[in-house]
Design a protein around this motif. Structure first.
Motif, PDB file in Angstrom:
ATOM      1  N   TYR A 203       0.824  -1.222   0.000  1.00 55.96           N
ATOM      2  CA  TYR A 203       0.000   0.000   0.000  1.00 55.96           C
ATOM      3  C   TYR A 203       0.854   1.267   0.000  1.00 55.96           C
TER       4      TYR A 203
ATOM      5  N   ASP B 147      -3.815  -4.846   7.235  1.00 61.19           N
ATOM      6  CA  ASP B 147      -2.865  -4.115   8.073  1.00 61.19           C
ATOM      7  C   ASP B 147      -1.878  -5.073   8.724  1.00 61.19           C
TER       8      ASP B 147
ATOM      9  N   ASP C  41      -0.783   3.582  -2.273  1.00 61.73           N
ATOM     10  CA  ASP C  41      -1.686   2.759  -3.078  1.00 61.73           C
ATOM     11  C   ASP C  41      -3.061   2.602  -2.449  1.00 61.73           C
ATOM     12  N   ALA C  42      -3.146   2.665  -1.118  1.00 57.73           N
ATOM     13  CA  ALA C  42      -4.435   2.542  -0.432  1.00 57.73           C
ATOM     14  C   ALA C  42      -5.152   3.880  -0.434  1.00 57.73           C
TER      15      ALA C  42
ATOM     16  N   ILE D 251      -4.713   5.276   5.183  1.00 55.11           N
ATOM     17  CA  ILE D 251      -4.019   4.412   6.132  1.00 55.11           C
ATOM     18  C   ILE D 251      -3.977   5.131   7.470  1.00 55.11           C
TER      19      ILE D 251
ATOM     20  N   GLU E 182      -8.368  -9.980  -2.212  1.00 50.06           N
ATOM     21  CA  GLU E 182      -8.601  -8.546  -2.064  1.00 50.06           C
ATOM     22  C   GLU E 182     -10.083  -8.190  -2.177  1.00 50.06           C
TER      23      GLU E 182
ATOM     24  N   ARG F 204     -12.601  -6.878   1.178  1.00 49.49           N
ATOM     25  CA  ARG F 204     -13.400  -5.646   1.235  1.00 49.49           C
ATOM     26  C   ARG F 204     -14.887  -5.972   1.384  1.00 49.49           C
TER      27      ARG F 204
END
Length: 345
Positions: A23, A60, A175-176, A179, A275, A279
Motif C-alpha cells: 500500500y 494491516d 496505493d491505499a 491508512i 482482495e 473488502r
C-alpha cells in the motif's frame, strides 16, 4: 518476567525502494518519504501465546500493544516532518534540523516527510488538527480539515475523548485510499482530485481508527473484523449523524460489494480472503453485522455499550470473545446466535 525491566540497544540501516510496496506504507517517492513500520516491534502476548504471525500482503500488518516513544530525528532543513506525537524541541543548523518527538500511549510511530506542501489547520477543543497537501489541492484540503474536525468531535462525544493534542492528515501517493496511524492519517493524493464523496468517507473511516485500532487494540492479522468491521460501523454512525443524505448511497455501495463476494463469515484471518472478498466481507458484511447488533440492542443502548467498551478497554488489547462478552453484559441479553451467524465459530 512480569514487572521486570530490560534495555535493548541495536543499530540498523534501512534501504528504501522507490517502488510502492504494501500500500506504499514504507516508500520513498520523488518528494515524499513515508516511514511506517520502519522499526522492530514487540510481539503481543495474549492468552498465553506470543502473536508472531507474519503478516500477509493484504490488510494491516501491525499487531501491537501500546508503547511510549521518545524519538530524535535528523533531517534536511527544507523538509516538512509530520509524525505521531508532539515536537518538544527543534534545533536548526545551516542545512539540517534536529527534532525531539514525544508521544503518549500509542500502538505505532509514523513519520512522513514532504517538500513544499501547504498546511491548513484548525483547533478542535484541545487538539490542533493539521492537513498537509500539495498547493494545487488547497481548497479540498480545507474540506478535509472540516470533515476531520466533525469526525473527531462526534466520536469524542459519542464514545470517549480523542486522547492527543495533535491530529495530522497528510496527502501522499500511497496505493491505499487511506491508512491509519496513531495521531496521523495518510490519504492518497489521487483522491483529492476526485469528488469529495468518497474522499470524505475515507477520511472519516481513518479518523475512526483512532478509536478502533489505536485506543482499543486487536489482532489485525487473525481477527481483522474486530478493527475494520467496527471502524466501518463508526463511519456509518458518522454519516447517520452528520451526513444523512449520504447514508443511502453509502449502504448501497457496501451492500453491493458484500453481495459480489463469496458467502464467508467475517471472523476469518486476513489470509483467508482475497482482495475482493476482504473488502466485501470484512468491510461490507462487517458493517451490516454491527448494524444488526445495534438493531438487536437498540441504537441508544448500543451507543452506550460502545462508549463503555472504549472507556474500559482504553490502551488494552481485546479478543473477539471479550467484545462479545462485553456487549452481552451491557445489554443483559444473549448474542451468541448473531455472532455465530455473522462472525463464525
Amino acid at each position: 518476567e512480569p514487572d521486570e525491566q530490560t534495555v535493548v540497544t541495536f543499530a540498523y540501516t534501512l534501504t528504501l525502494s522507490e517502488e510502492s510496496l504494501g500500500y506504499g506504507r514504507l516508500a520513498k517517492y520523488e518528494d515524499v518519504l513515508s516511514l511506517s513500520h520502519a522499526y522492530p516491534t514487540l510481539s503481543v502476548y495474549q492468552e498465553g501465546v506470543w502473536l508472531e504471525d507474519f503478516p500477509p500482503e493484504l490488510g494491516d500488518p501491525l499487531v501491537a500493544e501500546t508503547s511510549l516513544f521518545e524519538v530524535v530525528i535528523s533531517a534536511p532543513k527544507d523538509w516538512q516532518v509530520i509524525t505521531t506525537g508532539q515536537t518538544l524541541g527543534q534545533t536548526l543548523t545551516r542545512n539540517r534540523q534536529r527534532l525531539s518527538i514525544s508521544t503518549g500511549p500509542v500502538r505505532d510511530f509514523y513519520l512522513a516527510a514532504t517538500l513544499e506542501f501547504n498546511e491548513v489547520n484548525k483547533q478542535v477543543g484541545e487538539t490542533t488538527v493539521r492537513v498537509f497537501a500539495p498547493e494545487k489541492f488547497s481548497q479540498v484540503a480545507t474540506s478535509v480539515l472540516e470533515t476531520t474536525a466533525k469526525a473527531l468531535t462526534l466520536f469524542s462525544d459519542l464514545y470517549t475523548p480523542y486522547p492527543y493534542k495533535e491530529f495530522d492528515i497528510v496527502a501522499i501517493p500511497v496505493d491505499a485510499g487511506g491508512i491509519e496511524y496513531p495521531g496521523v492519517i495518510v490519504i492518497t493524493s489521487g483522491l483529492l482530485a476526485n469528488s469529495f464523496g468518497r474522499l470524505g468517507s475515507v477520511v472519516v473511516h481513518e479518523v475512526a481508527h483512532q478509536w478502533s485500532f489505536n485506543l482499543v487494540g486487536s489482532d489485525q492479522i487473525n481477527s481483522p473484523w474486530l478493527d475494520e468491521s467496527l471502524t466501518q460501523y463508526l463511519t456509518w454512525r458518522f454519516q447517520k449523524e452528520a451526513n444523512s443524505e449520504f447514508i443511502t448511497g453509502f449502504e448501497r455501495y457496501w451492500q453491493e460489494l458484500r453481495e459480489a463476494s463469496p458467502d464467508m463469515p467475517i471472523g476469518l484471518p486476513v489470509a483467508a480472503y482475497d482482495e475482493r472478498s476482504y473488502r466485501g466481507i470484512v468491510y461490507g458484511k462487517g458493517l451490516f453485522f454491527f448494524k444488526a447488533l445495534a438493531e438487536e440492542i437498540g441504537q441508544e443502548n448500543f451507543d452506550e455499550a460502545l462508549r463503555s467498551y472504549f472507556e474500559t478497554y482504553t490502551w488494552r488489547f481485546v479478543s473477539a470473545g471479550e467484545l462479545e462478552g462485553w456487549l452481552e453484559r451491557s445489554c443483559t441479553c444473549e448474542l451468541s446466535m448473531l455472532f455465530d451467524e455473522w462472525v463464525g465459530k
